[in-house]
Design a protein around this motif. Structure first.
Motif, short mmCIF file in Angstrom:
data_model
loop_
_atom_site.label_atom_id
_atom_site.label_comp_id
_atom_site.label_asym_id
_atom_site.label_seq_id
_atom_site.Cartn_x
_atom_site.Cartn_y
_atom_site.Cartn_z
N LEU A 72 0.82 -1.21 0.00
CA LEU A 72 0.00 0.00 0.00
C LEU A 72 0.86 1.26 0.00
O LEU A 72 0.55 2.23 -0.69
CB LEU A 72 -0.94 0.00 1.20
CG LEU A 72 -1.93 1.17 1.28
CD1 LEU A 72 -2.81 1.22 0.04
CD2 LEU A 72 -2.78 1.07 2.54
N VAL A 73 1.94 1.25 0.75
CA VAL A 73 2.84 2.41 0.79
C VAL A 73 3.40 2.69 -0.59
O VAL A 73 3.41 3.84 -1.07
CB VAL A 73 3.98 2.18 1.81
CG1 VAL A 73 4.98 3.33 1.75
CG2 VAL A 73 3.43 2.03 3.21
N ARG A 76 0.59 3.95 -3.10
CA ARG A 76 0.18 5.35 -2.90
C ARG A 76 1.28 6.32 -3.32
O ARG A 76 1.00 7.39 -3.87
CB ARG A 76 -0.22 5.56 -1.44
CG ARG A 76 -1.63 5.03 -1.16
CD ARG A 76 -2.03 5.15 0.29
NE ARG A 76 -3.49 4.96 0.44
CZ ARG A 76 -4.10 4.77 1.60
NH1 ARG A 76 -3.38 4.71 2.72
NH2 ARG A 76 -5.41 4.63 1.64
N THR A 92 -3.22 -4.92 1.94
CA THR A 92 -2.96 -4.74 3.36
C THR A 92 -3.85 -5.73 4.10
O THR A 92 -4.84 -6.22 3.54
CB THR A 92 -3.27 -3.30 3.81
OG1 THR A 92 -3.05 -3.18 5.23
CG2 THR A 92 -4.71 -2.92 3.52
N ASP A 94 -5.06 -4.85 7.20
CA ASP A 94 -5.85 -4.02 8.10
C ASP A 94 -6.74 -3.08 7.29
O ASP A 94 -6.26 -2.17 6.62
CB ASP A 94 -4.92 -3.20 8.99
CG ASP A 94 -5.68 -2.42 10.07
OD1 ASP A 94 -6.92 -2.38 10.02
OD2 ASP A 94 -5.00 -1.84 10.94
N ASP A 97 -6.27 0.72 7.19
CA ASP A 97 -5.24 1.34 6.34
C ASP A 97 -5.84 1.96 5.09
O ASP A 97 -5.21 2.81 4.44
CB ASP A 97 -4.19 0.30 5.92
CG ASP A 97 -3.33 -0.17 7.08
OD1 ASP A 97 -3.29 0.53 8.12
OD2 ASP A 97 -2.70 -1.24 6.94
N LEU A 98 -7.05 1.54 4.73
CA LEU A 98 -7.69 2.02 3.51
C LEU A 98 -8.60 3.21 3.75
O LEU A 98 -9.49 3.49 2.94
CB LEU A 98 -8.45 0.89 2.84
CG LEU A 98 -7.58 -0.26 2.32
CD1 LEU A 98 -8.43 -1.35 1.70
CD2 LEU A 98 -6.55 0.23 1.31
N ASP A 104 -5.90 7.58 -3.94
CA ASP A 104 -6.51 6.26 -4.14
C ASP A 104 -7.34 6.18 -5.41
O ASP A 104 -7.62 5.08 -5.90
CB ASP A 104 -7.37 5.88 -2.93
CG ASP A 104 -6.52 5.53 -1.71
OD1 ASP A 104 -5.28 5.47 -1.84
OD2 ASP A 104 -7.10 5.34 -0.63
N ARG A 288 -11.90 -2.17 1.09
CA ARG A 288 -12.04 -2.07 2.55
C ARG A 288 -13.17 -2.97 3.05
O ARG A 288 -13.01 -3.65 4.06
CB ARG A 288 -12.30 -0.62 2.96
CG ARG A 288 -12.42 -0.44 4.47
CD ARG A 288 -12.33 1.00 4.89
NE ARG A 288 -12.37 1.11 6.35
CZ ARG A 288 -12.05 2.19 7.02
NH1 ARG A 288 -11.67 3.29 6.38
NH2 ARG A 288 -12.12 2.22 8.34
#
Length: 311
Positions: A72-73, A76, A92, A94, A97-98, A104, A288
């Motif tokens: 994700l890092v 983005r 991810t 979690d 995190d979204l 996005d 998500r």
């Protein structure tokens, strides 16, 4: 000609590298990975840091095929540089995190089976679906479980890694609604990793929607399948078939291969610059809900002890 950067050169990254080099209108200009499992294609430079690759190459397209801890890092960061981005699942572990981020809108999850025959029309029409069943039967041997895949905290379970293609499709079609009940069972037999060998679940939603899952990765002699059955409000059933959904609504005997599906996904990503995004592209904000449902299933699952071995 669009310039593509691949971040991650492991098992999945190597498949993307092959597909990117064989897609008209795209050129693979670099691969970034500090410890590549597979060497980049001949003539394609290797970068040890994806940050440097983004700065030096300024790619139009970025494909991120790294473990959830960095995916994700990297995605983005690439999107902030105005690249169109595809990121491999589960992105991810979690769902928090979204939380919405401006970049996005340029990031999509790389679900190439969603480009199977008929699925674009199904997603575009969005029929009234009240029940969905996801079935997965595959085989993951001991060699698959290594490094980050051995731990649930870094890889997640079967629902994150294998069944997420079907779950994401089903949950995109089921109307959003809070979960009212969940019954799930987890079975660990081989003990090759912290994740399970099989999980079954039944999830009920406040609006009357219902989702069932039966996913196993320890099969020895069963046919490999990853399918979704949708029960519509009008009583009809829609079957998305294949070893990994790739037959879609069509004939399994004439289903496209993985390369063709990846190429269709890349082309759809590029075409979005000239108009609406392709229905089969999966926007990352929609992931998500999928991760929230997966997380709920695992939190409420009951561990079932089994005698014997599935090895």
């Amino acid at each position: 000609m669009r310039r593509a950067l691949l971040i991650g050169s492991g098992e999945v990254g190597a498949k993307h590298a092959e597909a990117l080099t064989r897609t008209d209108g795209m050129v693979l200009v670099g691969v970034a990975d500090p410890s590549p499992v597979v060497a980049p294609p001949a003539g394609v430079p290797l970068f040890t840091r994806w940050e440097a690759a983004l700065e030096i190459l300024a790619p139009d397209v970025v494909v991120v095929a790294t473990p959830p801890g960095t995916a994700l890092v990297a995605a983005r960061a690439a999107a902030r540089g105005d690249a169109a981005v595809l990121v491999e699942k589960p992105v991810t572990l979690d769902p928090a995190d979204l939380a919405a981020a401006p970049e996005d809108e340029r990031i999509f999850v790389a679900f190439q089976p969603h480009f199977a025959p008929g699925l674009a029309g199904l997603l575009d029409q969005a029929p009234a679906v009240r029940r969905a069943a996801v079935t997965l039967v595959c085989r993951r041997d001991r060699a698959y479980y290594r490094t980050w895949r051995t731990r649930y905290a870094t890889a997640g379970g079967v629902l994150h890694q294998q069944a997420i293609h079907g779950l994401a499709l089903a949950l995109r079609l089921l109307p959003p609604s809070p979960i009212t009940s969940c019954t799930a069972e987890v079975r660990r037999v081989r003990q090759w990793a912290e994740s399970e060998d099989r999980i079954t679940a039944a999830v009920a939603f406040e609006n009357g929607g219902f989702l069932t899952v039966d996913a196993r990765v320890d099969s020895v002699d069963q046919p490999r399948i990853h399918e979704v059955t949708l029960h519509l409000d009008d009583g009809q059933q829609v079957h998305v078939r294949g070893r990994n959904l790739e037959a879609g609504l069509g004939d399994p005997l004439s289903a496209p291969g993985d390369l063709a599906l990846r190429q269709a996904m890349y082309r759809a990503l590029l075409a979005g610059d000239a108009g609406p995004r392709h229905p089969s592209l999966f926007p990352i904000p929609q992931l998500r809900r999928t991760l929230e449902v997966i997380g709920h299933v695992y939190r409420t699952a009951r561990n079932v002890s089994e005698a014997g071995t599935a090895a």
